[in-house]
Write an enzyme that holds these catalytic residues in place. Structure first.
Site, PDB file in Angstrom:
ATOM      1  CB  ILE E  77      -0.898  -0.013   1.245  1.00  0.00           C
ATOM      2  CG1 ILE E  77      -1.948  -1.127   1.099  1.00  0.00           C
ATOM      3  CG2 ILE E  77      -1.557   1.339   1.468  1.00  0.00           C
ATOM      4  CD1 ILE E  77      -2.786  -1.326   2.341  1.00  0.00           C
ATOM      5  CB  CYS E  78       1.107   4.127  -2.285  1.00  0.00           C
ATOM      6  SG  CYS E  78       1.879   5.759  -2.311  1.00  0.00           S
ATOM      7  CB  ILE E  79       3.623   5.457   2.780  1.00  0.00           C
ATOM      8  CG1 ILE E  79       3.465   6.061   4.172  1.00  0.00           C
ATOM      9  CG2 ILE E  79       4.637   6.244   1.974  1.00  0.00           C
ATOM     10  CD1 ILE E  79       4.675   5.851   5.057  1.00  0.00           C
ATOM     11  CB  ALA E  82      -1.866   4.775   2.879  1.00  0.00           C
TER      12      ALA E  82
END
Lengths: 135, 130, 102, 135, 130, 102
Positions: E77-79, E82
């Site tokens: 999941i892309c920080i 997110a």
């Protein structure tokens, strides 16, 4: 509440690619409890929502199309479908589900819920509402 | 005049919640009433307190929370749409056996009936979506 | 019994503006907002379509969204009125219903 | 990693109505650290991303358009813009930001990053890539 | 052959995550490798463990978690995406002073560099979005 | 050096299919999926456009998405091949790159 308003649920999007069609139906079902004057409009890609024979098994999605046939039980009986939108997509009434409602006042006769209207007729339906919710 | 507002898309991804916020502020500033803001579809994601937007960007959830506090706005998140997308308050978390909640101050979770009720009671219903 | 219609999609990408203009009644208003403001620009492939189909309605554009997208005020077609959010609220109040074309 | 691949970031959507343009730029900036052969494509409504004079204050949005002018510092210097997409929207190069990069190998001469190509030329650019990321 | 997959839209709202799931299952079933699935834009919302979809509907997050466990998939999941949308693991929650996290089993949060790295290492990169 | 293009939008609502077909090269493949499968239907306003613009490429449609939408197999235009997900994977593997038109 004794106010009765004319509610129109406008459906212009295809089913399954996005959730709008499915969540629109959820609003319509809940809304039925409020005894308002409810209509649904199907135009543009929204007419694809009503096609028969939807089979979502291989795509792994939830098939919500049977819900349309249950609308009559919720006294949602006016489903306006635009003729021009059907024509542009090469669809006829035969491609759509047979959706009916029972008319209590007419010895429970089964009557069709789908009302095909022209684009001008759809504009008239839209202009006759109190609340228009778009999905 | 009484406005009812529907927000149908999540924050940042679509402009819908920004436009709705601007509309509500302008309605309040011109002496109108906003009877309810109803968050449906991905709109429910506006109400998470766990978002951490970049500091140089607008803070969408905080803007709504502050506006709700200042004007006693009724910010309602649809429970059915919220369950699908993972937006919970403590009640819902308890009821569903989830170990956390993520709702922000100023928002409450309730049923779709609140949308219909809003449509009945408001003079105008306006949807901001995609 | 006039309606305020809103359109928030670019007419170069999406059929929504065309559909809206195909369903308006004489005396209605159409407000172009968000990416819909591109439909207010003059001098392009859509301009004549919008001018023709919108001939019987009042066309408006949300100024905040025009500025955001770097459209010079001089590029907004003649006959399309720029409004701010307070005027948008006023239009919603003075019509009979709002229909949002999403 | 010594592999050098040709990466193309395809931008076909208008800015601000949706976040894709802004989050595409975030990928491009991070991607610059990987020393790949990077190009960006702007076609269809994507050409609107590059307009000058964007002022988001009244709309309450974050103006990310200055980032395009910083791309040269990240050695992202090939911004292909489709002529037909500009024409259809009534735009010319004058409506777009002046985006430049400094050519170290040419005494730091400032050179334009925007390369206007025909639709056929854009198809050639697309067909010459290893990785195409669409936003 | 090694596939890298990008999921750009949230669960239920768009079909993207369903299509990606079907593609990944078919790739694995036909002897290919899936080097990573990268969740970007609203795609990060696929990885919340707080969602409670209707029982008669597919359980999108659980499907991904199970597939990841069975095939040791790397679900990233892309920080940045997110943070904007309120998807956190415990590390992020601690670092940002948030009182809860909502990430599901089988997902991990990491930087955008993982997307580029995936593009470099995979033989084909495919995006499922809107 | 062929490309597999995917299109997931209805061509009745969105310009994406037209844009894709305007950028394909001879020998490329185009896969219609999700709401894009409506572009594979015969007997409507888009059919001739798709047939004309897609003349130099191979057109495919994802069968799972056709069934989901209740499109009878007989309504898929001649020359458009229905594939399942495993065939989709095979096409992605055998082309040189995949371009997803979103």
């Amino acid at each position: 509440m004794s106010i009765v308003k004319k509610f129109l649920y406008v459906n212009r999007k295809a089913p399954y690619g996005t959730i709008y069609a499915q969540e629109a139906l959820e609003v319509v079902l809940i809304g039925a409890a409020f005894d308002q004057d409810v209509s649904m409009a199907f135009l543009d890609d929204g007419v694809f929502q009503l096609t028969k024979g939807q089979d979502t098994k291989e795509a792994g999605l939830k098939n919500f199309s049977p819900t349309f046939r249950a609308l009559g039980d919720y006294e949602v009986t006016k489903l306006y479908v635009e003729q021009e939108s059907l024509d542009e997509r090469g669809l006829t009434l035969d491609d759509l589900q047979d959706i009916q409602w029972e008319d209590e006042d007419d010895d429970y006769a089964e009557k069709p819920s789908i009302i095909v209207v022209s684009r001008a007729g759809m504009a008239d339906v839209m202009a006759d509402q109190d609340v228009v919710l778009s999905f | 005049m009484k406005f009812g507002i529907v927000v149908s898309e999540g924050p940042y991804t679509h402009q819908a919640s920004d436009s709705a916020y601007n509309f509500v502020k302008a309605a309040l500033a011109t002496g109108h009433e906003v009877s309810r803001v109803f968050f449906y579809h991905d709109g429910v994601n506006v109400g998470t307190r766990l978002s951490i937007p970049p500091q140089d960007d607008r803070q969408i959830q905080e803007q709504w929370t502050a506006l709700a506090k200042e004007h006693e706005l009724d910010l309602v998140i649809c429970i059915a749409a919220a369950q699908r997308r993972g937006l919970l308050d403590q009640n819902e978390a308890d009821r569903q056996g989830k170990d956390a909640n993520n709702i922000a101050d100023g928002f409450r979770i309730s049923g779709l009936g609140q949308l219909i009720e809003m449509g009945i009671q408001a003079d105008r219903t306006i949807t901001f979506g995609d | 019994m006039a309606t305020l219609h809103t359109v928030n999609k670019s007419p170069f990408q999406n059929q929504t503006l065309i559909s809206c203009l195909g369903h308006v009644k004489d005396g209605d208003s159409v407000l172009l907002m968000e990416d819909g403001v591109y439909g207010a620009m003059t001098g392009n492939a859509m301009s004549e379509v919008v001018a023709g189909m919108g001939a019987n309605v009042k066309l408006f554009v949300l100024g905040a969204d025009v500025s955001a997208r770097g459209i010079d005020a001089g590029r907004v077609a003649e006959g399309i009125t720029s409004v701010n959010y307070e005027e948008f609220v006023g239009m919603a109040a003075s019509c009979d219903r709002v229909q949002n074309w999403l």
